[in-house]
Every structure is written in C-alpha cells, then in structure tokens.
Design an enzyme around this catalytic site. Structure first.
Site, PDB file in Angstrom:
ATOM      1  N   GLU A   7       0.816  -1.203   0.091  1.00 31.91           N
ATOM      2  CA  GLU A   7      -0.072  -0.012   0.110  1.00 31.91           C
ATOM      3  C   GLU A   7       0.861   1.360  -0.078  1.00 31.91           C
ATOM      4  OE1 GLU A   7      -4.233  -0.786   2.034  1.00 31.91           O
ATOM      5  OE2 GLU A   7      -2.731   0.477   3.130  1.00 31.91           O
ATOM      6  N   CYS A   8       0.725   2.298  -0.955  1.00 34.42           N
ATOM      7  CA  CYS A   8       1.321   3.616  -0.934  1.00 34.42           C
ATOM      8  C   CYS A   8       2.859   3.248  -0.837  1.00 34.42           C
ATOM      9  CB  CYS A   8       0.687   4.372   0.101  1.00 34.42           C
ATOM     10  SG  CYS A   8       1.081   6.165  -0.395  1.00 34.42           S
ATOM     11  N   GLY A   9       3.465   3.450   0.281  1.00 35.59           N
ATOM     12  CA  GLY A   9       4.842   3.652   0.379  1.00 35.59           C
ATOM     13  C   GLY A   9       5.344   1.861   0.242  1.00 35.59           C
ATOM     14  N   SER A  46      -0.842  -0.507  -4.858  1.00 33.20           N
ATOM     15  CA  SER A  46      -1.414   0.638  -5.402  1.00 33.20           C
ATOM     16  C   SER A  46      -1.308   1.641  -4.179  1.00 33.20           C
ATOM     17  CB  SER A  46      -2.677   0.297  -5.554  1.00 33.20           C
ATOM     18  OG  SER A  46      -3.708   0.489  -4.359  1.00 33.20           O
TER      19      SER A  46
END
Length: 438
Positions: free
Chosen positions: A331-333, A432
């Site tokens: 997720e993200c990072g 994502s």
C-alpha cells in the site's frame, strides 16, 4: 438493542489548524493522570494522530469513518472497547461539518460521528485576529446541524486578558458556555512533516511533551468540568464485524519507521477472525517470516529511508523469494518499494524490490488525496475480481514509469469524477497508492 459503552466527547473546530490536536492530547493525558481509562478516537482517514493518542492514553485507539465504514462496523468498534475504557475522547478532522457529497450520515464528517454516537461537541475556536466576532462562528456551529449539541467552547490563541474577556462574553451571550482559554504557546508545538505530524515513535521526549501539554491545559481549563460533559455512547448491540477478511492465515507485516501506516482496526479484525500476525522490520534488514502465507507492506515514509532499504540484502532477497510462491501486497509506500526504483527528494535513484515494474519519484511531488472506492480487476488475496473496497489516497509521490503490469483496480472518488485505473498486479504481487479502510 443498545449496549453499554463508555461516555464520549468529540473535540472539533470550524477549520483545520485551530488547535484540535493540542487540546485533545492535553485532555487525554490529563484524564489518564486522573486514573481514567481513556481511549482516543480519530474521525476519518489518519494514521498519525492515533499513534499520538495511544502515547497519551496508554492504549490503542480507533479510527471512525462515516464514509468508508458501514454503520455496523463503526458501532462494533466502539462497542468493542466497553471493557477497556471508561471515557472516549474523539478528535475531529478538518472543520466540524467538512465531508464529501453523500447520503445523510455518510459524508465522512466529524459531525456524522458525533451524531451517530450522541457525543457532545467541544468546540475549539482560534480567535486570533478577532474577538466578539467569534460568537458568530460559535453560534453557526451550534445551529447548523440539529443532530449536534455543542457542550462548550474553548478559546485558542488568546493574546491578552481583555481579548479573552471580549470573546468569552460574546459567546456566552449566545448561550454557549466558555470552558477556558488557551494562550499562544509556540513552545509546545509538535514537529510536522509533509503528511502531518512527525510520527509518534520519532518524536523526541514525547512523554515529556505530553505531560507539558496536560499541564498547559490544566492551567487554563477546568478539566474536570469539561470531562464531566461526556455522555454514554449511543451504540447498537451488534456482533463483531471485521473490516476486511484476512488475506491469509499467517500474515507477515512490515513494521518500522518506514512502514507504519496500517489502520489498527484492520489488524484487530484479522486477529479476531483467527489470523496470526508476524511483524518484521525492513530497516533492520529482516525478511518476511518464511512460515507466513501472505506478506503486507503498508505505507509510511520509505522515501526517507530509500538508501537503507536498497542496502538491506536479507529483506530484498527474502521478500523476492517469498513472492515466488506466496502473495505480497503493498500500500502506498509499500507499493513504491515493490517497484523497480524510488527517486528520493534529492533526485537520487535507489533500486527497490523489482517485483512490480513501476518506478516512483519523490523529487517530482504532487499531492494526491481523497476518498476512493476501489473495484478489484484481478483475483487477489484481498478479494476476487469485482470486489469493492473503500479507503483513500494521501501521497506526494508520483509515478516516473508505470511499467507494463496489469492494473490493480478501478478507482472512483466521492465526487463522481471519471474512474481511473490504479496500481499494478504481476503474478501474486499487487500494490497501489490506495489505502484500505473497509
């Protein structure tokens, strides 16, 4: 059927930057010093404030989100703390009524949360640059939404005794009690970073700072009077509701200063559903435990530690081996670390895991934030193709090269904008910038 739940209050303001966090943390620590079993809650999507709440209260807190969470989940989360706490102090987000277009009670606003649980609102007003005019703002907040009760007002950034008198008298004339006034106090501000406050675990002398905050609040507010305004939380009796089915039986979760953004209610729900969690630290060059069947790389600040991650051979090789036979999601990072490379703020390129084809950049920054509903485009451990998840995006990183992987999901925002493809999927690896809430 209603169930017993702790009394609660919601700390809110007409806008961001008014002093909600200062007041909330000070009250939490002061309540704890009185022997209260206080639990912190935060309205909306936020990873950072709840960690400060946990430090102030000594127990994990809650996120409560009226847009992303179904009412059953929100009520189950509050009902679930009945035996662990005797007071809930909930910190609002942005302005009291700020949210997104939605059906009644599902806008994501702090007002929705206060109304759902019947919590009185303590309104903190930044009165710098005004005096009697603050009464108009307070009155507007008290009358705009008939579901709410403004139990009292706290003035912030008072410049003088006369300033306090003029503002307080005007507010009391419109029928709202003034519970205290906070002088300007730059010496107790908390350090900030691009996504908000510097994380609780990175804040030097945090316990001392929280004690100073409590002392600051005590000298200018009748804390006992304020806490006595809490009323029992209005909670419907419901069985525990998981936010999301566990993606595995034994879940490896990256957790350290670079990977710290994961909602506590997700972890609690996975445990309650029988999953086992094993934490590992990429910054300590640890790999996902080999006895796990799923690996989760949450968001955080990998751009601040990109060089250290790129020089962690056990983490890199161990995660690559793990992904050969078992699913991995970022997720993200975590998504950025799954890619081929990460460009930091100085423009330096760092090799990452290479399990996905993208490269990301923190040198070329663009703020992306807001609620998202994700429809999965492939069967993954997070759900089958077509499954829908609710959450949000909040990042400054950009994609320098997306690669040629298949997209992870179709994203819709809360405003009816054109849907967009997001994320990447390659074999059992997915990721994502989308953060799952429920």
């Amino acid at each position: 059927m209603s169930v017993a739940a702790p009394p609660g209050l919601l700390i809110a303001a007409p806008r961001s930057g008014s002093g909600k966090t200062t007041l909330t943390l000070g009250l939490m620590r002061a309540a704890r010093q009185r022997g209260r079993r206080v639990l912190g809650a935060k309205c909306g999507p936020d990873y950072i404030d709840p960690a400060f709440h946990a430090a102030a209260t000594g127990r994990p807190g809650l996120n409560l989100d009226s847009w992303a969470m179904e009412p059953a989940l929100r009520h189950a989360l509050v009902a679930g703390v009945a035996e662990a706490a005797d007071l809930i102090l909930c910190e609002g987000l942005m302005g009291l009524f700020d949210g997104v277009p939605a059906e009644p009670g599902r806008s994501g606003s702090s007002a929705d949360i206060a109304a759902a649980f019947g919590w009185p609102v303590i309104l903190i007003l930044d009165v710098s640059g005004q005096s009697q005019s603050a009464a108009a703002t307070a009155l507007g907040c008290a009358t705009l939404d008939p579901r709410l009760t403004i139990a009292g007002v706290v003035l912030n950034r008072i410049g003088s005794v006369r300033h306090q008198m003029l503002a307080a008298q005007a507010i009391e004339r419109v029928g709202l009690p003034v519970l205290g006034a906070l002088r300007r106090a730059p010496e107790i501000t908390l350090p900030e970073r691009h996504l908000g406050l510097v994380q609780a675990g990175e804040t030097a002398d945090l316990d001392l700072t929280l004690d100073r905050l409590a002392g600051f609040i005590e000298t200018q507010i009748d804390v006992d009077q304020l806490l006595d305004l809490a009323v029992p939380s209005r909670v419907e009796g419901r069985e525990p509701v998981p936010a999301r089915k566990p993606p595995g039986q034994r879940i490896a979760v990256a957790r350290d200063a670079a990977f710290s953004f994961l909602y506590p209610h997700l972890l609690q729900g996975w445990r309650a559903a029988g999953a086992e969690l094993s934490f590992f630290s990429p910054l300590a060059d640890e790999a996902p435990p080999p006895d796990c069947d799923f690996c989760w790389l949450p968001g955080g600040y990998p751009e601040l530690y990109a060089g250290k991650i790129a020089a962690a051979p056990r983490f890199l090789e161990g995660t690559r081996r793990f992904a050969e036979s078992r699913p991995v999601h970022g997720e993200c990072g975590g998504y950025m670390v799954l890619g081929r490379g990460l460009i930091d703020a100085s423009g330096a390129h760092h090799e990452m895991l290479g399990l996905l084809g993208l490269s990301t950049s923190f040198e070329k920054r663009r703020l992306t934030l807001g609620y998202r509903e994700a429809e999965l485009l492939a069967d993954t451990a997070l759900g089958p193709r077509g499954a829908k998840l609710r959450g949000h995006e909040f990042h400054y990183a950009t994609i320098a090269d997306k690669g040629d992987d298949a997209p992870f999901a179709i994203l819709n925002d809360a405003y009816g904008s054109t849907p967009s493809l997001a994320g990447s999927v390659r074999a059992q690896v997915s990721g994502s910038f989308f953060h799952i809430i429920a």
